[in-house]
Design an enzyme around this catalytic site. Structure first.
Site, mmCIF file in Angstrom:
data_model
loop_
_atom_site.group_PDB
_atom_site.id
_atom_site.type_symbol
_atom_site.label_atom_id
_atom_site.label_comp_id
_atom_site.label_asym_id
_atom_site.label_seq_id
_atom_site.Cartn_x
_atom_site.Cartn_y
_atom_site.Cartn_z
ATOM 1 N N LYS A 237 0.873 -1.170 0.000
ATOM 2 C CA LYS A 237 0.000 0.000 0.000
ATOM 3 C C LYS A 237 0.908 1.217 0.000
ATOM 4 O O LYS A 237 1.576 1.514 0.984
ATOM 5 C CB LYS A 237 -0.913 -0.001 1.228
ATOM 6 C CG LYS A 237 -1.922 1.127 1.198
ATOM 7 C CD LYS A 237 -2.920 1.019 2.326
ATOM 8 C CE LYS A 237 -4.046 2.024 2.167
ATOM 9 N NZ LYS A 237 -3.597 3.416 2.077
ATOM 10 N N ARG A 242 -3.739 8.914 -5.266
ATOM 11 C CA ARG A 242 -4.353 8.057 -6.278
ATOM 12 C C ARG A 242 -4.470 8.829 -7.582
ATOM 13 O O ARG A 242 -4.828 10.024 -7.567
ATOM 14 C CB ARG A 242 -5.750 7.671 -5.781
ATOM 15 C CG ARG A 242 -6.483 6.638 -6.613
ATOM 16 C CD ARG A 242 -6.125 5.269 -6.139
ATOM 17 N NE ARG A 242 -6.888 4.238 -6.833
ATOM 18 C CZ ARG A 242 -7.950 3.644 -6.337
ATOM 19 N NH1 ARG A 242 -8.402 3.995 -5.147
ATOM 20 N NH2 ARG A 242 -8.554 2.682 -7.012
ATOM 21 N N ARG A 257 -8.552 11.281 -7.030
ATOM 22 C CA ARG A 257 -9.633 10.506 -6.442
ATOM 23 C C ARG A 257 -10.924 11.311 -6.330
ATOM 24 O O ARG A 257 -12.015 10.767 -6.330
ATOM 25 C CB ARG A 257 -9.151 10.073 -5.062
ATOM 26 C CG ARG A 257 -10.088 9.252 -4.308
ATOM 27 C CD ARG A 257 -9.307 8.617 -3.213
ATOM 28 N NE ARG A 257 -10.187 8.213 -2.148
ATOM 29 C CZ ARG A 257 -9.797 7.459 -1.144
ATOM 30 N NH1 ARG A 257 -8.561 7.065 -1.064
ATOM 31 N NH2 ARG A 257 -10.629 7.114 -0.232
ATOM 32 N N GLU A 285 -0.983 5.048 -8.332
ATOM 33 C CA GLU A 285 -0.653 6.006 -7.272
ATOM 34 C C GLU A 285 0.568 6.814 -7.708
ATOM 35 O O GLU A 285 1.535 6.240 -8.213
ATOM 36 C CB GLU A 285 -0.357 5.179 -6.005
ATOM 37 C CG GLU A 285 -0.256 5.947 -4.739
ATOM 38 C CD GLU A 285 -1.568 6.007 -3.930
ATOM 39 O OE1 GLU A 285 -2.638 5.618 -4.437
ATOM 40 O OE2 GLU A 285 -1.491 6.500 -2.797
ATOM 41 N N PHE A 352 -1.500 -0.132 -10.613
ATOM 42 C CA PHE A 352 -1.935 -1.420 -10.064
ATOM 43 C C PHE A 352 -3.228 -1.954 -10.679
ATOM 44 O O PHE A 352 -3.697 -3.020 -10.303
ATOM 45 C CB PHE A 352 -2.039 -1.383 -8.535
ATOM 46 C CG PHE A 352 -2.748 -0.179 -7.971
ATOM 47 C CD1 PHE A 352 -4.111 -0.038 -8.085
ATOM 48 C CD2 PHE A 352 -2.018 0.806 -7.317
ATOM 49 C CE1 PHE A 352 -4.758 1.054 -7.565
ATOM 50 C CE2 PHE A 352 -2.662 1.928 -6.787
ATOM 51 C CZ PHE A 352 -4.030 2.051 -6.913
ATOM 52 N N ARG A 436 -16.905 0.966 -2.068
ATOM 53 C CA ARG A 436 -15.989 0.548 -1.020
ATOM 54 C C ARG A 436 -16.422 -0.845 -0.606
ATOM 55 O O ARG A 436 -17.200 -1.018 0.309
ATOM 56 C CB ARG A 436 -16.066 1.520 0.157
ATOM 57 C CG ARG A 436 -14.942 1.382 1.146
ATOM 58 C CD ARG A 436 -15.075 2.374 2.268
ATOM 59 N NE ARG A 436 -14.728 3.742 1.887
ATOM 60 C CZ ARG A 436 -13.494 4.163 1.635
ATOM 61 N NH1 ARG A 436 -12.484 3.335 1.717
ATOM 62 N NH2 ARG A 436 -13.269 5.414 1.303
ATOM 63 N N LYS A 442 -7.586 -3.194 2.912
ATOM 64 C CA LYS A 442 -6.317 -2.549 3.240
ATOM 65 C C LYS A 442 -5.904 -2.981 4.640
ATOM 66 O O LYS A 442 -6.734 -3.077 5.535
ATOM 67 C CB LYS A 442 -6.410 -1.038 3.100
ATOM 68 C CG LYS A 442 -7.511 -0.425 3.886
ATOM 69 C CD LYS A 442 -7.663 1.050 3.596
ATOM 70 C CE LYS A 442 -8.873 1.590 4.320
ATOM 71 N NZ LYS A 442 -9.294 2.903 3.926
HETATM 72 P P1 AMP Z 1 -7.326 4.614 2.131
HETATM 73 O O1 AMP Z 1 -6.986 5.931 1.492
HETATM 74 O O2 AMP Z 1 -6.668 4.391 3.453
HETATM 75 O O3 AMP Z 1 -8.815 4.327 2.100
HETATM 76 O O4 AMP Z 1 -6.700 3.453 1.203
HETATM 77 C C1 AMP Z 1 -7.020 3.298 -0.123
HETATM 78 C C2 AMP Z 1 -6.025 4.052 -0.963
HETATM 79 O O5 AMP Z 1 -4.763 3.401 -0.929
HETATM 80 C C3 AMP Z 1 -6.338 4.057 -2.429
HETATM 81 O O6 AMP Z 1 -7.278 5.041 -2.754
HETATM 82 C C4 AMP Z 1 -5.001 4.340 -3.063
HETATM 83 O O7 AMP Z 1 -4.798 5.737 -3.149
HETATM 84 C C5 AMP Z 1 -4.014 3.810 -2.053
HETATM 85 N N1 AMP Z 1 -3.220 2.673 -2.538
HETATM 86 C C6 AMP Z 1 -1.894 2.534 -2.313
HETATM 87 N N2 AMP Z 1 -1.429 1.409 -2.844
HETATM 88 C C7 AMP Z 1 -2.465 0.793 -3.446
HETATM 89 C C8 AMP Z 1 -2.607 -0.434 -4.167
HETATM 90 N N3 AMP Z 1 -1.575 -1.263 -4.371
HETATM 91 N N4 AMP Z 1 -3.850 -0.742 -4.631
HETATM 92 C C9 AMP Z 1 -4.906 0.076 -4.410
HETATM 93 N N5 AMP Z 1 -4.831 1.234 -3.734
HETATM 94 C C10 AMP Z 1 -3.621 1.602 -3.247
#
Ligand code: AMP
Length: 583
Positions: A237, A242, A257, A285, A352, A436, A442
């Site tokens: 991650k 994004r 995003r 990303e 990705f 979602r 994650k």
């Molecule tokens: P969060 O912002 O904590 O909801 O986590 C989701 C976000 O992680 C996504 O919107 C991406 O911006 C980021 N992200 C980082 N690495 C990845 C990955 N390998 N696949 C998908 N999302 C990722």
């Protein structure tokens, strides 16, 4: 426009989703396709179709300048009305009561044309003149909705998905077909016209307008991640921003995003993506990137132990590594990026997923097939010279994990590489835009929470305008309280109301928009990271703080200390997860 505004009032007046849909469907079915098409866009809070580049560039200051000229009002009267409603459109309707419109009644088509004139006008004076000419012809209720469309939020509970539903109902077509055609065209009006003729299958994918992003759900633990699916693709991650990349015929657009275009902020990434061998939409990303870093000791150690070998090799095969989000921050929100800035904070695009390839929207294919498409695209891309020079465009390495133990090992390696944690993805799942779901999980390790005390409170925005809803908070350093951040999420409306009443009483100094308050309210806050910061006297700022709970049981004497903040920061720094630079 009168009838459209009345429809909005009726939609706002009911809380029932089915009734809102019915009202909108009846309106759309009763009007000719041009009017219905424009109205459908307006109901989504859009002056222009999503696929068009036109933007109004009309901000609050310009709107209020025009309104005060029409109604001869002072800034004070206006700000009072805004405070009461928290909404530009509604506040305007209030201050314009009794003002008669001049000229013939406005139609929806004329409003759309006026929007185009505003978009085309260069400079604020020219835009203000166009807006004033439009609003002088509008009744107060029409002005209200015109301004709501301009500011992009109708606040009548009519989201795009509801308008799609209404179109399906109005023309007796399948909602799934409506959604898909709308996504492909990026123009709800044009989609409506096809739906009306029962020709939705004719919709062709158009590039260069953003599609909604697939989102992830947090998993509590690696064991829990495996409760959902058995065969998972695992990726690091990355801690950046994004970006959806649309690439075709040497043209590239990047979208954030929030579906805003961010190409101008990352020109080197766009230039590198121009060499994509075919028309594609990629998901990935943008990261701050240290091109000189070779594999770190931690990665070598992991490799020796045979942990996540494929992934680690891949990571060390590419020279360079991702830097923390705080390094990237200097690049965010810039319209013009200087060469010097690009050299100071280089970026990479790590891809990705793929949304569109070879003329086809591939979101319904399972992830395992989309990954094969990416293999093919990147193999061809690697052969071009762009892959060797300029901004790196990389494929996110994918590992397979079949047990929670596997996942724990990969997790530690990802953290050792300085990434936030892992993404665990169901290989059988489709790409679900805007959802979602549980197909992407994650896995992050939450940092410990901190107990902090509120030192200042600020009036909120929008719906929260009547309340003191933004709280600055501090930790203790001996007798002193030092601010470390500001939070506004995590408390309920009822709690915000109680806090507002309390802070109005406990105000020490009233600065208008914000007030210093008696430090007697303790919050437990969670956060993603700690950064060095010059904004606060403490020298630190919590990143993404969220209020976990109000600790009525604690006093300011019992809160966490600056020493504790420093400890967490140092420990994160030692593991390469925070930027050492001040930001
Ligand atoms: P969060 O912002 O904590 O909801 O986590 C989701 C976000 O992680 C996504 O919107 C991406 O911006 C980021 N992200 C980082 N690495 C990845 C990955 N390998 N696949 C998908 N999302 C990722």
């Amino acid at each position: 426009m009168r009838e459209f505004s009345q429809l909005c009032e009726q939609v706002a007046a009911t809380t029932k989703k089915t009734e809102k849909t019915r009202l909108i469907a009846a309106y759309l079915a009763a009007h000719d396709p041009v009017v219905a098409g424009i109205a459908a866009g307006f109901l989504c809070g859009r002056p222009f179709p999503a696929s068009e580049e036109a933007t109004l560039q009309v901000g609050g200051a310009l709107i209020w300048r025009v309104i005060s000229s029409i109604a001869s009002l002072s800034g004070d009267e206006i700000s009072r009305a805004y405070r009461k409603t928290g909404d530009t459109g509604a506040a305007t309707e209030m201050v314009l009561q009794g003002h008669a419109a001049s000229g013939p009644a406005l139609s929806v088509i004329e409003v759309e044309q006026a929007f185009r004139h505003i978009a085309d006008a260069r400079g604020t004076d020219a835009k203000a003149a166009e807006l004033e000419a439009l609003l002088r012809r509008a009744q107060p209720v029409e002005t209200k909705y015109i301004l709501k469309i301009i500011t992009g939020d109708l606040r009548i509970g009519s989201r795009e998905s509801l308008v799609e539903e209404a179109i399906a109902q109005a023309f007796a077509v399948k909602p799934a077909e409506v959604r898909r055609a709308n996504m492909m065209l990026g123009d709800i009006g044009e989609m409506l016209r096809l739906a009306r003729e029962h020709q939705l299958h004719q919709a062709k994918m158009r590039l260069f307008h953003p599609l909604k992003f697939m989102l992830a759900t947090a998993a509590e633990s690696s064991a829990q991640a495996f409760d959902y699916f058995s065969d998972a693709a695992v990726e690091d991650k990355y801690d950046g921003v994004r970006a959806q990349a649309h690439c075709a015929g040497g043209k590239v657009k990047l979208f954030s995003r929030t579906l805003d275009e961010i190409t101008a902020s990352f020109p080197e990434a766009a230039a590198a993506l121009e060499k994509m061998p075919e028309g594609v939409i990629l998901d990935g990303e943008i990261l701050a990137w240290d091109a000189s870093a070779v594999s770190s000791a931690a990665i070598e150690a992991a490799e020796e132990e045979g942990v996540a070998v494929a992934m680690t090799r891949f990571h060390s095969h590419h020279r360079g590594r991702a830097l923390s989000f705080s390094a990237l921050q200097k690049r965010l929100g810039r319209k013009n990026v200087t060469r010097e800035m690009m050299e100071r904070v280089p970026v990479a695009y790590v891809c990705f997923d793929v949304i569109y390839s070879q003329g086809e929207l591939v979101i319904d294919r399972p992830l395992r097939e989309r990954l094969l498409i990416l293999d093919r695209v990147f193999e061809k891309y690697a052969a071009t010279s762009a892959a060797q020079t300029g901004c790196p465009v990389l494929r996110a390495p994918v590992a397979h994990a079949a047990s929670a133990e596997d996942l724990d090992a990969i997790f530690d390696a990802a953290r050792a590489r300085g990434n936030e944690g892992l993404m665990v993805k169901d290989l059988d799942a489709a790409y679900q835009p805007g959802r979602r779901g549980k197909s992407w999980l994650k896995l992050k390790r939450e940092l410990a929470t901190l107990d902090v005390v509120v030192t200042a409170a600020e009036w909120g925005n929008g719906r929260k305008a009547p309340w003191l809803s933004d709280y600055t908070f501090a930790v203790r350093d001996g007798e002193r309280l030092l601010n470390v951040g500001k939070a506004y999420s995590g408390v309920t409306d009822a709690e915000i109301q109680q806090l507002t009443a309390h802070f109005l009483e406990a105000t020490l100094v009233d600065y208008g928009h914000h007030r210093l308050v008696e430090p007697d309210t303790v919050f437990e806050v969670a956060f993603n990271n700690i950064m060095r910061s010059e904004r606060h006297e403490s020298g630190y700022a919590l990143r993404f703080p969220r209020i976990v709970r109000i600790r009525g049981d604690k006093t300011a004497a019992e809160i966490d200390t600056l020493e504790r903040v420093r400890e967490i920061y140092e420990s994160e720094l030692a593991q390469g997860r925070v930027g050492a630079k001040r930001g």
